[in-house]
Design a protein around this motif. Structure first.
Motif, PDB file in Angstrom:
ATOM      1  N   SER A 101     -11.587  24.773  -4.728  1.00 23.29           N
ATOM      2  CA  SER A 101     -11.348  23.401  -4.264  1.00 23.29           C
ATOM      3  C   SER A 101     -10.566  23.331  -2.957  1.00 23.29           C
ATOM      4  O   SER A 101     -10.363  22.243  -2.429  1.00 23.29           O
ATOM      5  CB  SER A 101     -10.585  22.610  -5.335  1.00 23.29           C
ATOM      6  OG  SER A 101      -9.322  23.218  -5.596  1.00 23.29           O
ATOM      7  N   ASP A 102     -10.133  24.462  -2.409  1.00 14.51           N
ATOM      8  CA  ASP A 102      -9.357  24.446  -1.168  1.00 14.51           C
ATOM      9  C   ASP A 102     -10.237  23.954  -0.016  1.00 14.51           C
ATOM     10  O   ASP A 102     -11.331  24.495   0.215  1.00 14.51           O
ATOM     11  CB  ASP A 102      -8.830  25.849  -0.866  1.00 14.51           C
ATOM     12  CG  ASP A 102      -7.773  25.833   0.234  1.00 14.51           C
ATOM     13  OD1 ASP A 102      -8.152  25.653   1.408  1.00 14.51           O
ATOM     14  OD2 ASP A 102      -6.582  26.000  -0.078  1.00 14.51           O
ATOM     15  N   PRO A 103      -9.791  22.917   0.726  1.00 19.56           N
ATOM     16  CA  PRO A 103     -10.652  22.312   1.756  1.00 19.56           C
ATOM     17  C   PRO A 103     -10.681  23.088   3.076  1.00 19.56           C
ATOM     18  O   PRO A 103     -11.539  22.815   3.929  1.00 19.56           O
ATOM     19  CB  PRO A 103     -10.011  20.931   1.961  1.00 19.56           C
ATOM     20  CG  PRO A 103      -8.562  21.146   1.657  1.00 19.56           C
ATOM     21  CD  PRO A 103      -8.530  22.176   0.553  1.00 19.56           C
ATOM     22  N   PRO A 106     -14.274  26.013   5.262  1.00 22.64           N
ATOM     23  CA  PRO A 106     -15.397  25.848   4.311  1.00 22.64           C
ATOM     24  C   PRO A 106     -16.329  27.060   4.271  1.00 22.64           C
ATOM     25  O   PRO A 106     -16.807  27.428   3.196  1.00 22.64           O
ATOM     26  CB  PRO A 106     -16.129  24.609   4.850  1.00 22.64           C
ATOM     27  CG  PRO A 106     -15.110  23.879   5.666  1.00 22.64           C
ATOM     28  CD  PRO A 106     -14.206  24.914   6.238  1.00 22.64           C
TER      29      PRO A 106
END
Length: 258
Positions: A101-103, A106
């Protein structure tokens, strides 16, 4: 005793092992490999560790505790994005609590998730105030593996590792300089032998003999040492012997009979 708890190996033991590496590992690469293995043992179950440095302006993994860490590292280099590249470039500690989930980054997230990374921690390694590398810890078991306690352990370990790395690099540099000095003195020894032979053959001074040696070297596009070795071998009938003009001195043993 530091952080004596159920998670990971005792930090006191790990920090002591870092400095013992300097005595046991004769080469910097071997030292770094063992360092990566010790860093991986900071958490339980052990993480994977890669150590990134900059070479010719580009990041690369110099050692890793296992192939998985190197593969995660390598996936960050082509695009120049990812936690270890960021830590190396900025000197900042970078934690990824949940890789899925780390933005940030990408493209790297897709790569890391595909390799099974759940969380990670990248810490800069500094030598004389300069960032010379990044220590990257990857956990493949759970998100949030690097909680406050484990992060503190890793940061303490990174400081000690940087200090040990400074000493290791200094030892490597000193050994390299010593080797260069020994090579230079050995070359000088052979050249001196050839100069002596020419002085006897040509009945000339040392300066004139050396000038003859250098002229032959330049005219035939040969190294001065090669020319000298050939002259000595031709006259003596055997390969030139390099005199032991330089030795590392050890503390002499006491002679009870003196």
């Amino acid at each position: 005793m530091i952080d004596d708890g159920p998670e990971g190996r005792d930090l006191t033991e790990l920090l002591g092992a870092v400095h013992n590496l300097l005595l046991d590992a004769p080469q910097v690469e071997e030292f770094l490999t063992e360092l990566a293995k010790l860093a991986a043992a900071l958490v339980e179950p052990p993480a994977s560790c890669g150590i990134t440095t900059s070479y010719d302006g580009r990041p690369r993994t110099v050692v890793s505790s296992d192939p998985r860490a190197a593969e995660v590292d390598e996936g960050q280099y082509a695009g120049g994005w990812g936690p270890c590249v960021h830590s190396l470039a900025t000197g900042e500690v970078v934690e990824v609590t949940d890789q899925e989930s780390d933005p940030r980054w990408p493209e790297y997230r897709v790569h890391a998730v595909a390799l099974g990374v759940r969380s990670s921690l990248s810490l800069p390694l500094t030598v004389n105030g300069d960032v010379v590398g990044a220590m990257n810890l990857y956990d493949f078991d759970r998100p949030g593996a690097f909680d406050e306690r484990n992060r503190r352990r890793a940061e303490t370990f990174a400081v000690q590792a940087s200090t040990a790395l400074t000493l290791a690099l200094r030892q490597a540099r000193d050994a390299e300089l010593t080797g260069q000095l020994e090579q230079a003195l050995a070359t000088r020894s052979v050249i001196d032998q050839a100069v002596g032979i020419l002085m006897a053959q040509q009945r000339c001074t040392a300066d004139q003999a050396f000038a003859l040696l250098r002229a032959h070297s330049q005219n035939n596009n040969l190294k001065l040492r090669t020319v000298a070795e050939r002259i000595v071998a031709k006259v003596s009938g055997r390969p030139a012997v390099q005199s032991a003009t330089f030795r590392r001195y050890a503390t002499p043993a006491l002679d009870d009979s003196a």
